[in-house]
Scaffold this active site. Structure first.
Site, mmCIF file in Angstrom:
data_model
loop_
_atom_site.group_PDB
_atom_site.id
_atom_site.type_symbol
_atom_site.label_atom_id
_atom_site.label_comp_id
_atom_site.label_asym_id
_atom_site.label_seq_id
_atom_site.Cartn_x
_atom_site.Cartn_y
_atom_site.Cartn_z
ATOM 1 N N TYR A 168 0.466 -13.092 10.307
ATOM 2 C CA TYR A 168 0.041 -14.163 11.228
ATOM 3 C C TYR A 168 0.370 -13.775 12.668
ATOM 4 C CZ TYR A 168 0.570 -18.270 14.144
ATOM 5 O OH TYR A 168 0.507 -19.139 15.217
ATOM 6 N N LYS A 197 -2.072 -12.887 16.221
ATOM 7 C CA LYS A 197 -1.934 -13.432 17.583
ATOM 8 C C LYS A 197 -1.828 -12.298 18.591
ATOM 9 C CE LYS A 197 -2.430 -17.565 16.648
ATOM 10 N NZ LYS A 197 -3.575 -18.304 17.163
ATOM 11 N N SER A 219 1.466 -17.481 20.542
ATOM 12 C CA SER A 219 2.711 -18.001 19.978
ATOM 13 C C SER A 219 3.888 -17.144 20.431
ATOM 14 C CB SER A 219 2.605 -17.948 18.450
ATOM 15 O OG SER A 219 3.856 -18.129 17.854
HETATM 16 P P1 NAD Z 1 -3.893 -26.744 12.957
HETATM 17 O O1 NAD Z 1 -4.069 -26.039 11.670
HETATM 18 O O2 NAD Z 1 -3.474 -28.168 12.934
HETATM 19 O O3 NAD Z 1 -5.258 -26.644 13.814
HETATM 20 C C1 NAD Z 1 -6.139 -25.556 13.714
HETATM 21 C C2 NAD Z 1 -7.533 -26.129 13.486
HETATM 22 O O4 NAD Z 1 -8.474 -25.046 13.409
HETATM 23 C C3 NAD Z 1 -7.641 -26.910 12.174
HETATM 24 O O5 NAD Z 1 -8.209 -28.170 12.456
HETATM 25 C C4 NAD Z 1 -8.582 -26.065 11.297
HETATM 26 O O6 NAD Z 1 -9.376 -26.864 10.478
HETATM 27 C C5 NAD Z 1 -9.379 -25.316 12.348
HETATM 28 N N1 NAD Z 1 -9.917 -24.001 11.954
HETATM 29 C C6 NAD Z 1 -9.265 -22.940 11.399
HETATM 30 N N2 NAD Z 1 -10.096 -21.887 11.284
HETATM 31 C C7 NAD Z 1 -11.302 -22.280 11.776
HETATM 32 C C8 NAD Z 1 -12.561 -21.647 11.948
HETATM 33 N N3 NAD Z 1 -12.777 -20.385 11.577
HETATM 34 N N4 NAD Z 1 -13.571 -22.357 12.485
HETATM 35 C C9 NAD Z 1 -13.400 -23.647 12.868
HETATM 36 N N5 NAD Z 1 -12.221 -24.295 12.735
HETATM 37 C C10 NAD Z 1 -11.200 -23.623 12.208
HETATM 38 O O7 NAD Z 1 -2.900 -25.863 13.843
HETATM 39 P P2 NAD Z 1 -2.184 -26.231 15.219
HETATM 40 O O8 NAD Z 1 -0.746 -26.401 14.943
HETATM 41 O O9 NAD Z 1 -2.927 -27.280 15.935
HETATM 42 O O10 NAD Z 1 -2.345 -24.824 15.953
HETATM 43 C C11 NAD Z 1 -3.430 -24.573 16.823
HETATM 44 C C12 NAD Z 1 -3.355 -23.127 17.279
HETATM 45 O O11 NAD Z 1 -2.093 -22.896 17.906
HETATM 46 C C13 NAD Z 1 -3.451 -22.101 16.143
HETATM 47 O O12 NAD Z 1 -4.208 -21.004 16.613
HETATM 48 C C14 NAD Z 1 -2.009 -21.696 15.919
HETATM 49 O O13 NAD Z 1 -1.906 -20.407 15.399
HETATM 50 C C15 NAD Z 1 -1.436 -21.795 17.316
HETATM 51 N N6 NAD Z 1 0.020 -22.029 17.317
HETATM 52 C C16 NAD Z 1 0.529 -23.114 16.658
HETATM 53 C C17 NAD Z 1 1.915 -23.329 16.655
HETATM 54 C C18 NAD Z 1 2.517 -24.501 15.917
HETATM 55 O O14 NAD Z 1 3.719 -24.525 15.722
HETATM 56 N N7 NAD Z 1 1.753 -25.502 15.510
HETATM 57 C C19 NAD Z 1 2.767 -22.444 17.338
HETATM 58 C C20 NAD Z 1 2.201 -21.370 18.016
HETATM 59 C C21 NAD Z 1 0.813 -21.180 18.007
HETATM 60 C C1 UD1 Z 2 7.719 -20.460 12.667
HETATM 61 C C2 UD1 Z 2 7.091 -19.097 12.511
HETATM 62 C C3 UD1 Z 2 6.346 -18.751 13.797
HETATM 63 C C4 UD1 Z 2 5.342 -19.827 14.136
HETATM 64 C C5 UD1 Z 2 6.062 -21.166 14.227
HETATM 65 C C6 UD1 Z 2 5.111 -22.294 14.462
HETATM 66 C C7 UD1 Z 2 8.491 -17.877 10.921
HETATM 67 C C8 UD1 Z 2 9.471 -16.763 10.731
HETATM 68 N N1 UD1 Z 2 8.111 -18.130 12.190
HETATM 69 O O1 UD1 Z 2 8.663 -20.416 13.727
HETATM 70 O O2 UD1 Z 2 5.679 -17.525 13.620
HETATM 71 O O3 UD1 Z 2 4.712 -19.548 15.380
HETATM 72 O O4 UD1 Z 2 6.754 -21.425 13.001
HETATM 73 O O5 UD1 Z 2 4.265 -22.474 13.388
HETATM 74 O O6 UD1 Z 2 8.072 -18.523 9.979
HETATM 75 N N2 UD1 Z 2 14.414 -24.360 9.187
HETATM 76 C C9 UD1 Z 2 15.297 -24.855 8.243
HETATM 77 N N3 UD1 Z 2 14.788 -25.488 7.150
HETATM 78 C C10 UD1 Z 2 13.451 -25.652 6.946
HETATM 79 C C11 UD1 Z 2 12.557 -25.149 7.915
HETATM 80 C C12 UD1 Z 2 13.073 -24.486 9.016
HETATM 81 O O7 UD1 Z 2 16.503 -24.724 8.393
HETATM 82 O O8 UD1 Z 2 13.053 -26.234 5.914
HETATM 83 C C13 UD1 Z 2 14.961 -23.703 10.379
HETATM 84 C C14 UD1 Z 2 14.525 -22.255 10.568
HETATM 85 O O9 UD1 Z 2 15.406 -21.395 9.914
HETATM 86 C C15 UD1 Z 2 14.560 -22.136 12.090
HETATM 87 C C16 UD1 Z 2 14.193 -23.533 12.591
HETATM 88 O O10 UD1 Z 2 14.439 -24.420 11.496
HETATM 89 O O11 UD1 Z 2 15.867 -21.852 12.526
HETATM 90 C C17 UD1 Z 2 12.725 -23.662 12.992
HETATM 91 O O12 UD1 Z 2 11.908 -23.206 11.922
HETATM 92 P P1 UD1 Z 2 10.316 -23.422 11.927
HETATM 93 O O13 UD1 Z 2 9.988 -24.837 12.269
HETATM 94 O O14 UD1 Z 2 9.797 -22.867 10.645
HETATM 95 O O15 UD1 Z 2 9.816 -22.535 13.169
HETATM 96 P P2 UD1 Z 2 10.100 -20.994 13.505
HETATM 97 O O16 UD1 Z 2 10.723 -20.284 12.376
HETATM 98 O O17 UD1 Z 2 10.785 -20.950 14.829
#
Ligand code: NAD
Ligand code: UD1
Length: 333
Positions: free
Chosen positions: A148, A152, A124
């Site tokens: 969190y 990562k 991330s």
């Molecule tokens: P998500 O929660 O939708 O998907 C994660 C999946 O992993 C879920 O289906 C959950 O049931 C499964 N899971 C969790 N722990 C497990 C375990 N121990 N064994 C088997 N299954 C397990 O999340 P996502 O948004 O699809 O994110 C996927 C990956 O990307 C995560 O590692 C997350 O940290 C990373 N990531 C997500 C974002 C985002 O904004 N969505 C941003 C940066 C990184």
């Molecule tokens: C957040 C996490 C980051 C994670 C990412 C994806 C934090 C500090 N960071 O990123 O670690 O990888 O999500 O899961 O939580 N905002 C509003 N109102 C809301 C929600 C968000 O104004 O109700 C604003 C936030 O202040 C920010 C932007 O929207 O400026 C994006 O927020 P968000 O979607 O939560 O993502 P990040 O904070 O970038």
């Protein structure tokens, strides 16, 4: 190639499974359904008209992983499984360290045992903490602001140390910026069960009248309109980045971090206005105080992924808004 996708029924994992199947990979999913539903397996199969093998179980369960690797000749792994809620990780750090770190070390042990040497890991942009400048390149200093994010960063370090000790391994670490949107079919997407923390799911719940209004966290940042600026990327573009990373790993070894973002910064207020315009819906909002831990601006330089993977985000913010809402309309109950 036959790919094991951990967390494959989750938001990003499910979209990646669709792209894998569309690109003639065979897909095996392991997911414990802690944050997803088994119905997603059928949705993936409907979209692609192809079958996947699904194991309901935990990636920390070494015996189950050994069983899967024994039953299938696996050529590579994409490791999505993990917990991802920043706020919860501050309250329950051990839950996050246990799951996110142990799933990664267990997986690596079993991969090594079965001589499976290619892994793509979900990292991330959170590993950059508060960046000293934008756009962010992969060589920026790494630091985190919450448990969190630390999981990562530590997983990246584990993968780096492991690859150094086992030079036949090839590791791609993909640092996602802000993934939003959904598959254009409207069948898979993101619909958190609880009150969302992230911006796009919150906007959608307000547009669907499930929540009264959006709180915009701060309008006094040094940005175009005072609200926070992020690099939103369509989840399908992100999914395609995983296919490109697997193709890259086929012919190389080493540890390779990549930013996956569009390179464009979009403010909270700009995203809200675009969402309203594209979908012709209302999204009432109020400006409130800044959220602690937020940075003003965060966007990627994704030139390395373009150069080495031949990958570039193609979809627009309008596409992200339209596809996210299309999914939400089908799943608002
Ligand atoms: P998500 O929660 O939708 O998907 C994660 C999946 O992993 C879920 O289906 C959950 O049931 C499964 N899971 C969790 N722990 C497990 C375990 N121990 N064994 C088997 N299954 C397990 O999340 P996502 O948004 O699809 O994110 C996927 C990956 O990307 C995560 O590692 C997350 O940290 C990373 N990531 C997500 C974002 C985002 O904004 N969505 C941003 C940066 C990184
Ligand atoms: C957040 C996490 C980051 C994670 C990412 C994806 C934090 C500090 N960071 O990123 O670690 O990888 O999500 O899961 O939580 N905002 C509003 N109102 C809301 C929600 C968000 O104004 O109700 C604003 C936030 O202040 C920010 C932007 O929207 O400026 C994006 O927020 P968000 O979607 O939560 O993502 P990040 O904070 O970038």
């Amino acid at each position: 190639m036959r790919i094991l996708v951990t967390g494959g029924t989750g938001f990003i994992g499910s979209h990646t499974c669709v792209e894998l199947l569309n690109n003639h990979f065979e897909v095996i999913i392991i997911d414990n359904l802690s944050n997803s539903s088994a119905t997603v397996v059928a949705d993936i199969e409907t979209i692609t008209n192809k079958k996947v093998v699904f194991y309901e179980g935990d990636v920390c369960d070494k015996q189950l992983l050994e069983k899967i690797f024994n039953q299938h000749q696996i050529d590579g792994v994409i490791h999505f499984a993990g917990y991802k809620a920043v706020g919860e990780s501050v309250q329950l750090p051990l839950k996050y360290y246990n799951n996110n770190l142990m799933s990664t070390t267990t997986l690596l042990e079993v991969m090594q045992q079965f001589n499976c040497t290619k892994i793509v890991f979900s990292s991330s942009a959170t590993v950059y903490g508060e960046p000293h400048a934008n756009p962010i390149t992969e060589d920026f200093p790494l630091k985190t602001t919450n448990p969190y994010g630390s999981t990562k960063l530590y997983c990246e370090q584990i993968l780096k140390d492991f690859q150094f000790a086992n030079p036949e391994f090839s590791v791609a670490v993909l640092r996602y910026f802000n993934p939003i949107g959904a598959h254009c079919s409207g069948l898979i997407g993101e619909n958190p069960k609880d009150i969302p923390n992230n911006l796009m799911p919150y906007i959608m719940k307000v547009a669907a009248k499930q929540l009264p209004q959006l709180s915009v966290f701060g309008n006094d940042y040094p940005t175009v309109d005072g609200s926070g600026v992020r690099d939103y990327i369509h989840v399908v573009d992100l999914a395609i980045g995983h296919i490109k990373a697997l193709q890259f790993l086929k012919s190389t070894t080493g540890f390779h971090p990549f930013n996956l973002g569009t390179g464009n910064g979009v403010s909270v207020l700009q995203l809200v206005e675009l969402f309203k315009k594209v979908n012709q819906v209302d999204v009432p909002y109020q400006i409130v105080a800044r959220r602690s831990g937020d940075v003003a601006t965060n966007y990627a330089n994704a030139e390395k992924a373009n150069r080495l993977l031949g990958w570039k985000a193609e979809k627009t913010v309008e596409d992200m808004c339209r596809d996210a809402w299309n999914y939400m309309k089908n799943h608002s109950n």
